[in-house]
Design an enzyme around this catalytic site. Structure first.
Site, PDB file in Angstrom:
ATOM      1  N   THR A 180     -46.494  -4.601 -23.433  1.00  0.00           N
ATOM      2  CA  THR A 180     -45.554  -5.379 -22.647  1.00  0.00           C
ATOM      3  C   THR A 180     -46.582  -6.056 -21.661  1.00  0.00           C
ATOM      4  O   THR A 180     -47.701  -5.509 -21.292  1.00  0.00           O
ATOM      5  CB  THR A 180     -44.520  -4.694 -21.874  1.00  0.00           C
ATOM      6  OG1 THR A 180     -43.615  -4.199 -22.992  1.00  0.00           O
ATOM      7  CG2 THR A 180     -43.648  -5.517 -20.989  1.00  0.00           C
ATOM      8  N   ARG A 208     -33.722  -4.740 -32.855  1.00  0.00           N
ATOM      9  CA  ARG A 208     -33.825  -3.933 -31.571  1.00  0.00           C
ATOM     10  C   ARG A 208     -34.197  -4.815 -30.595  1.00  0.00           C
ATOM     11  O   ARG A 208     -34.889  -5.449 -30.269  1.00  0.00           O
ATOM     12  CB  ARG A 208     -34.805  -2.781 -31.949  1.00  0.00           C
ATOM     13  CG  ARG A 208     -35.105  -1.693 -30.951  1.00  0.00           C
ATOM     14  CD  ARG A 208     -36.464  -2.140 -30.152  1.00  0.00           C
ATOM     15  NE  ARG A 208     -36.671  -1.086 -29.116  1.00  0.00           N
ATOM     16  CZ  ARG A 208     -37.504  -1.403 -28.175  1.00  0.00           C
ATOM     17  NH1 ARG A 208     -38.235  -2.409 -28.098  1.00  0.00           N
ATOM     18  NH2 ARG A 208     -37.904  -0.429 -27.323  1.00  0.00           N
ATOM     19  N   THR A 231     -43.577  -0.559 -18.647  1.00  0.00           N
ATOM     20  CA  THR A 231     -43.894  -0.787 -20.039  1.00  0.00           C
ATOM     21  C   THR A 231     -43.968   0.633 -20.387  1.00  0.00           C
ATOM     22  O   THR A 231     -44.188   1.534 -19.696  1.00  0.00           O
ATOM     23  CB  THR A 231     -45.374  -1.246 -19.799  1.00  0.00           C
ATOM     24  OG1 THR A 231     -45.973  -1.019 -21.313  1.00  0.00           O
ATOM     25  CG2 THR A 231     -46.295  -0.732 -18.826  1.00  0.00           C
TER      26      THR A 231
HETATM   27  N1  ASP Z   1     -41.115  -1.676 -23.192  1.00  0.00           N
HETATM   28  C1  ASP Z   1     -41.265  -2.324 -24.158  1.00  0.00           C
HETATM   29  C2  ASP Z   1     -40.314  -2.122 -25.309  1.00  0.00           C
HETATM   30  O1  ASP Z   1     -39.668  -1.053 -25.444  1.00  0.00           O
HETATM   31  C3  ASP Z   1     -42.634  -1.707 -24.932  1.00  0.00           C
HETATM   32  C4  ASP Z   1     -43.681  -1.408 -24.101  1.00  0.00           C
HETATM   33  O2  ASP Z   1     -43.765  -1.797 -23.088  1.00  0.00           O
HETATM   34  O3  ASP Z   1     -44.673  -0.800 -24.376  1.00  0.00           O
HETATM   35  O4  ASP Z   1     -39.731  -3.082 -25.711  1.00  0.00           O
END
Ligand code: ASP
Length: 320
Positions: A180, A208, A231
């Protein structure tokens, strides 16, 4: 990491889904760190010119959305149908105004659509084809889904499908799974802002939605408290309303952002086995950037006006 209260502050992250150091060449790590530097500079320029925290976080996220090194915009993760569904949010700590898009397939820079919604001040969150249509109507750049695809993301999808067949999903590397980008800032007027943008996680079910576009979960800013961008496995950020929880701990329990962020990331989430990280800035410019994975792309402006970026343990210092 505390700054003079009149000095602006800025921190960014490029996700906690980083590869192990030996999995990329030194040139590749340099290139990824350069992209972080560019993002920091883009935000810092806004703040140095007395611009708003909101404009600064937008500018920093925009650079990372356009970079293939991070899971947002160009280079975003692929879902189970080998398509991109993008999430982003931006929030102003002064007014609590917010804008977000989720499941967008065509918006080249989702953070710009989120910002447009914030400025319009009506809907906070638009999803799917509605978000794409809104961006088109606003004259924002829209692209075919292929634009976002990079060889690295195709490989990650193939790896995750292999893990699925072999029943080894849990053993997948953080870098194969997710990532992210985000930015938090405090401007010289004392206002906070946060922005986050993501492709979600590789091989995610179609439709999702993660935490990034959900105000209070992956993105939150409130003057007097802090600005947060997260993240990691979004489902846990949603259940814990993580970004808002950090702001609440700061406001009601009197914790520093470092204490509040570490409590959740290095304590609660680590105990749950949830790979995660956050960046946060307090109302007086204190920066926190804890992560419990092997690394997190990150960077911030230092109290002396210089800046640093890093992906794993080491930080690299440079002049802005
Ligand atoms: N938080 C993000 C999500 O679940 C993914 C990530 O930050 O790695 O969409």
């Amino acid at each position: 990491m505390t700054k003079d209260s009149s000095a602006p502050a800025l921190a960014i992250h490029g996700g906690c889904g980083v590869m192990a150091e030996h999995e990329m060449t030194e040139q590749e790590w340099d290139a990824a760190r350069d992209a972080l530097k560019q993002a920091l500079r883009a935000g810092a320029v806004v703040l140095q010119r007395a611009g708003s925290a909101l404009d600064a976080v937008q500018a920093a996220v925009l650079v990372m959305e356009d970079s293939p090194w991070f899971n947002a915009g160009f280079g975003a993760a692929l879902n189970a149908d080998a398509q991109h569904e993008l999430d982003a949010a931006i929030m102003c700590g002064r007014t609590l105004a917010a804008g977000a898009v989720c499941g967008a397939r065509q918006i080249r820079n989702p953070v710009l659509a989120a910002r447009s919604l914030l400025d319009a001040g009506e809907s906070v969150l638009l999803g799917g084809s509605g978000a794409d249509r809104y961006a088109l109507q606003q004259g924002l750049a829209c692209v075919d889904g292929d634009y976002f695809t990079t060889p690295r993301r195709v490989e990650a999808l193939e790896a995750m499908r292999r893990h699925q067949l072999a029943g080894t999903y849990k053993a997948a590397k953080e870098a194969e799974k997710h990532g992210t980008v985000g930015a938090v800032a405090l401007d010289q007027h004392g206002h906070l802002a946060a922005a986050t943008s993501t492709g979600g996680y590789t091989n995610k079910p179609v439709g999702r939605i993660g935490d990034s576009p959900l105000i209070g979960s992956g993105t939150y800013a409130r003057d007097g408290a802090c600005a947060v961008s997260g993240t990691g496995q979004g489902e846990y950020f949603i259940r814990h309303v993580l970004a808002h929880d950090i702001a609440s701990r700061v406001t009601y329990a009197g914790e520093s952002v470092q204490q509040a962020a570490a409590h959740k990331i290095m304590g609660v989430f680590k105990d749950l086995g949830v790979g995660a990280g956050v960046i946060a800035i307090s109302a007086d410019g204190e920066v926190a950037a804890p992560f419990n994975t092997i690394g997190m792309f990150r960077g911030w402006i230092l109290p002396d006006g210089r800046a640093c970026v890093g992906s794993h343990r080491d930080l690299y210092y440079f002049d802005l």
